[in-house]
Design a protein around this motif. Structure first.
Motif, short mmCIF file in Angstrom:
data_model
loop_
_atom_site.label_atom_id
_atom_site.label_comp_id
_atom_site.label_asym_id
_atom_site.label_seq_id
_atom_site.Cartn_x
_atom_site.Cartn_y
_atom_site.Cartn_z
N GLY A 186 2.69 1.43 -3.49
CA GLY A 186 1.69 1.92 -4.58
C GLY A 186 1.33 3.31 -4.28
O GLY A 186 0.99 3.89 -5.37
N GLY A 187 0.93 3.90 -3.03
CA GLY A 187 0.71 5.21 -2.80
C GLY A 187 1.68 5.98 -3.43
O GLY A 187 1.47 7.06 -4.08
N SER B 271 0.84 -1.12 0.22
CA SER B 271 -0.06 -0.03 0.05
C SER B 271 0.96 1.21 -0.07
O SER B 271 0.49 2.21 -0.71
CB SER B 271 -0.93 0.13 1.17
N ALA C 129 3.18 9.41 -10.19
CA ALA C 129 2.67 9.30 -11.68
C ALA C 129 1.50 10.62 -11.72
O ALA C 129 1.61 11.24 -12.73
CB ALA C 129 1.87 7.94 -11.61
N ALA C 130 0.88 10.86 -10.61
CA ALA C 130 -0.14 12.01 -10.83
C ALA C 130 0.79 13.23 -10.90
O ALA C 130 0.63 14.26 -11.72
CB ALA C 130 -0.89 12.11 -9.47
N LEU D 286 3.78 5.74 -5.79
CA LEU D 286 4.03 5.58 -7.27
C LEU D 286 2.68 6.24 -7.53
O LEU D 286 2.94 6.85 -8.71
CB LEU D 286 3.94 4.00 -7.58
N ILE D 287 1.68 6.01 -7.04
CA ILE D 287 0.41 6.87 -7.71
C ILE D 287 0.57 8.43 -7.61
O ILE D 287 0.43 9.11 -8.40
CB ILE D 287 -0.92 6.28 -7.06
N GLY D 288 1.15 8.93 -6.55
CA GLY D 288 1.52 10.06 -6.18
C GLY D 288 2.65 10.56 -7.14
O GLY D 288 2.31 11.90 -7.68
#
Length: 186
Positions: free
Chosen positions: A27-28, A24, A34-35, A30-32
């Motif tokens: 993933g968080g 988690s 990427a955004a 990486l998502i941050g």
């Protein structure tokens, strides 16, 4: 909150937490990222798109100022085709309408003005397009359609221009008292 008696218990608790939650957390992150980078790339692309539209608009205006209507029309068509999502497209449509009016092609002028009215993202440009379209309609004798177009519009700073046009339309229809009222408001 749990109290630990030794440092080793704390380290063990952290290891256990990490083992349960590392997916988690990673993933968080990486998502941050990427955004962040995706958003930055999107904004940069939007800036390049607007700059390109601006450059084409400037070239169009230079051609128009040099009395090169055909070349200006080519730039306008390019702006309308590739940059229809920018305010420059509305300006290009207004320019194309002017070129078509000068060439006495009122059908094409109306088409460009209707496009500008329908697609203007800035209220003032929409008002200018409505005024010009109503004037073209009036010049063709379509007084009722022109009046319908300018009726119910909230003209803001263009109130005088709209009232003057209404006065002209009333005169053309033989309604002198309404024309006088509109001219007075203008």
């Amino acid at each position: 909150m749990e109290r630990f008696e030794t440092e080793e218990q704390q380290v063990e608790a952290i290891k256990q937490w990490w083992k349960e939650n590392y997916k988690s957390v990673v993933g968080g992150v990486l998502i941050g990222l990427a955004a962040l980078f995706g958003g930055r790339a999107w904004f940069e692309q939007q800036d390049r798109h607007a700059e390109s539209a601006s450059a084409n608009y400037e070239a169009m205006m230079q051609e128009l100022n040099s009395n090169q209507s055909d070349k200006a029309a080519n730039y306008a068509a390019q702006i309308l085709g590739q940059y229809a999502d920018t305010p420059y497209a509305t300006l290009a449509a207004l320019t194309m309408a002017k070129i078509k009016v000068d060439a006495n092609d009122l059908v094409a002028a109306k088409s460009h003005l209707r496009w500008a009215v329908d697609h203007a993202t800035q209220g003032e440009l929409s008002l200018v397009a409505q005024l010009r379209l109503a004037r073209v309609l009036a010049s063709e004798g379509n007084h009722d359609e022109a009046m319908e177009l300018v009726s119910g519009v909230q003209p803001g700073s263009y109130k005088a221009a709209f009232e003057e046009l209404r006065g002209d339309l009333y005169v053309a229809k033989g309604q002198i008292e309404q024309a006088r009222t509109a001219y007075t408001l203008a």
